[in-house]
Design a protein around this motif. Sequence first.
Motif, PDB file in Angstrom:
ATOM      1  N   ASN A 182       0.792  -5.044  -9.749  1.00 19.37           N
ATOM      2  CA  ASN A 182       0.854  -6.393  -8.852  1.00 19.37           C
ATOM      3  C   ASN A 182       0.855  -5.726  -7.130  1.00 19.37           C
ATOM      4  O   ASN A 182       0.346  -6.481  -6.184  1.00 19.37           O
ATOM      5  N   ASN A 183       2.213  -5.199  -7.597  1.00 21.56           N
ATOM      6  CA  ASN A 183       2.574  -4.485  -6.000  1.00 21.56           C
ATOM      7  C   ASN A 183       1.336  -3.409  -5.254  1.00 21.56           C
ATOM      8  O   ASN A 183       0.766  -3.144  -4.268  1.00 21.56           O
ATOM      9  N   ALA A 184       1.260  -2.813  -6.184  1.00 23.19           N
ATOM     10  CA  ALA A 184       0.276  -1.893  -6.105  1.00 23.19           C
ATOM     11  C   ALA A 184      -1.996  -2.166  -5.618  1.00 23.19           C
ATOM     12  O   ALA A 184      -2.025  -1.775  -5.041  1.00 23.19           O
ATOM     13  N   THR A 352      12.442  -3.205  -8.124  1.00 24.46           N
ATOM     14  CA  THR A 352      10.843  -3.325  -9.161  1.00 24.46           C
ATOM     15  C   THR A 352      10.252  -2.183  -7.961  1.00 24.46           C
ATOM     16  O   THR A 352       9.379  -1.973  -8.705  1.00 24.46           O
ATOM     17  N   ASN A 353      10.496  -2.221  -6.617  1.00 23.30           N
ATOM     18  CA  ASN A 353       9.916  -1.357  -6.197  1.00 23.30           C
ATOM     19  C   ASN A 353      10.370  -0.098  -5.082  1.00 23.30           C
ATOM     20  O   ASN A 353       9.892   0.552  -4.335  1.00 23.30           O
ATOM     21  N   ASN A 369       2.798   3.205  -3.927  1.00 22.62           N
ATOM     22  CA  ASN A 369       2.771   2.346  -5.280  1.00 22.62           C
ATOM     23  C   ASN A 369       1.721   2.181  -6.301  1.00 22.62           C
ATOM     24  O   ASN A 369       2.533   2.189  -7.076  1.00 22.62           O
ATOM     25  N   ILE A 370       0.263   3.027  -5.545  1.00 22.95           N
ATOM     26  CA  ILE A 370      -0.626   2.947  -6.719  1.00 22.95           C
ATOM     27  C   ILE A 370       0.019   4.250  -7.513  1.00 22.95           C
ATOM     28  O   ILE A 370       0.473   4.339  -8.855  1.00 22.95           O
ATOM     29  N   PHE A 371       0.755   5.402  -7.301  1.00 23.36           N
ATOM     30  CA  PHE A 371       1.270   6.705  -8.261  1.00 23.36           C
ATOM     31  C   PHE A 371       2.146   5.980  -9.170  1.00 23.36           C
ATOM     32  O   PHE A 371       2.396   6.224 -10.406  1.00 23.36           O
ATOM     33  N   VAL A 372       3.411   5.457  -8.737  1.00 24.94           N
ATOM     34  CA  VAL A 372       4.194   4.527  -9.694  1.00 24.94           C
ATOM     35  C   VAL A 372       3.652   3.281 -10.672  1.00 24.94           C
ATOM     36  O   VAL A 372       3.832   3.681 -11.682  1.00 24.94           O
ATOM     37  N   ALA A 373       2.745   3.115  -9.853  1.00 26.54           N
ATOM     38  CA  ALA A 373       2.688   1.421 -11.489  1.00 26.54           C
ATOM     39  C   ALA A 373       1.623   2.258 -11.963  1.00 26.54           C
ATOM     40  O   ALA A 373       1.410   1.916 -13.015  1.00 26.54           O
TER      41      ALA A 373
END
Length: 480
Positions: A182-184, A352-353, A369-373
Amino acid sequence: MEATLLELVGTINSYLSNYVLVFLLVGAGLFFTIRTRGIQFRRFGEGMRRMFGNFSLRGDKSKSGMTSFQALATAVAAQVGTGNIVGACGALLVGGPGAIFWMWLIAILGMATNYAEAVLAQKTRKIDPDGTVHGGPVYYITAAFTGAFGKFLAGFFAVAIILALGFMGCMVQSNSIAETVNNAFGIPTWVVGLVVVVLAGFVFLGGVSRLASVTEKLVPIMAVIYIVAGICVLVVNWQNVGPALALIFQSAFNPAAEVGGATFGIIAALSQGAKRGLFSNEAGMGSTPHAHAMANVSNPHEQGTMAMIGVFIDTIVVVSITALVIVSTLFVGDGALAQDFNGALAGGLSKTNLAQTAFGTMMGADGGNIFVAVCLFMFAFSTILGWNLFAKINVQYLFPRHKKAAVTVFSVLALGFIFLGSLASNDLVWELADLFNQLMVLPNVIALVAMSGAVVATANQFGGSERAKDADGDAEGRTE
């Protein structure tokens, strides 16, 4: 009601993690380290050779157990999950950088404990007439304690692991997946939850062979991607790596370590290190023995050395990458937490972030954001698969006459909990998972100590020389 439950569970967990859990984990690790004469140090090289010697992305598919590497991959799939990212972040925010040192210590000692778990799982495993393999703590608990007491302890463990991993633990994994995705990408958490349910259901239906096939491919790929990216961040921030390591060691022993205006004590660091260390590498918890019991090996010692490597990969490698990336970018120098810890939290930094923010210092905010997600999705999804298998084995133990029906009901409920996890409160989910994780430790460690003679005998027989012997005495103490 949720706030009341969160406070109650949090209070229970504080006593368990601050006193009972630390004593049991450190005590068991020291006990097996001494009794096996430092098996995790003496036979570390052997374990690494076995892992690389058995490495394969296309292992055999068989109903009768797994290859040694498939069993290790399944165990590591369960170990390497949200605990390596979100769990490490939570430990850093609550216990400070010093918590990472205690996670390392728990892991080093836990390698000996995990060796014992795998050896006993191999020795006490059961094989059905059709070749299906069953193994895990319930079997060595009942071997250690015959009669009503053994049945009670085994039943207690089975119920605890079903709740801890099959239900609450999978909620943690899906919760973290949903939050980071959701964050990413801005995708609603309930949509992410549905996708995870569909993918997990597909693997669940394929049984052990499909799970082994997925984990042996997914685990090496996800680990390499994450480690390489972490190393790149550390290279870019090379000047902060030394101060980051120094801060971790200083904070571990400083009664009033201060970072960005916040103070962290030894008790908080030790408690968080023990609790998150358990959730991360699971040594002493009794989960990974289910996978190691399925390995088709010459003798229990072989899989014991492989089990040690699983703990090493999980905490000493993957958690260390997470911790060093975060501490070197956010806790030292010009990092946000180094400047104003409480202000950074008020500004939106959370467990979470936190990793996404840290990786974003090199990749950009969106890239981090995308990489960790993506990484967390792979980590957490693989953990869901492993934990579902471990819980399922205990469902079959509790309902031996109605295995098929019981597993079907459990699988449906498990998928429901996975979906609910994507919607639930993050803090409450973590506290519930911690509670049942810690309850699992009690009967498991009691049985490990009671059966320690068999572990020591195996370590002496097969692990005493430079090269482990072949399995001449494999049948000794083994039930199949």
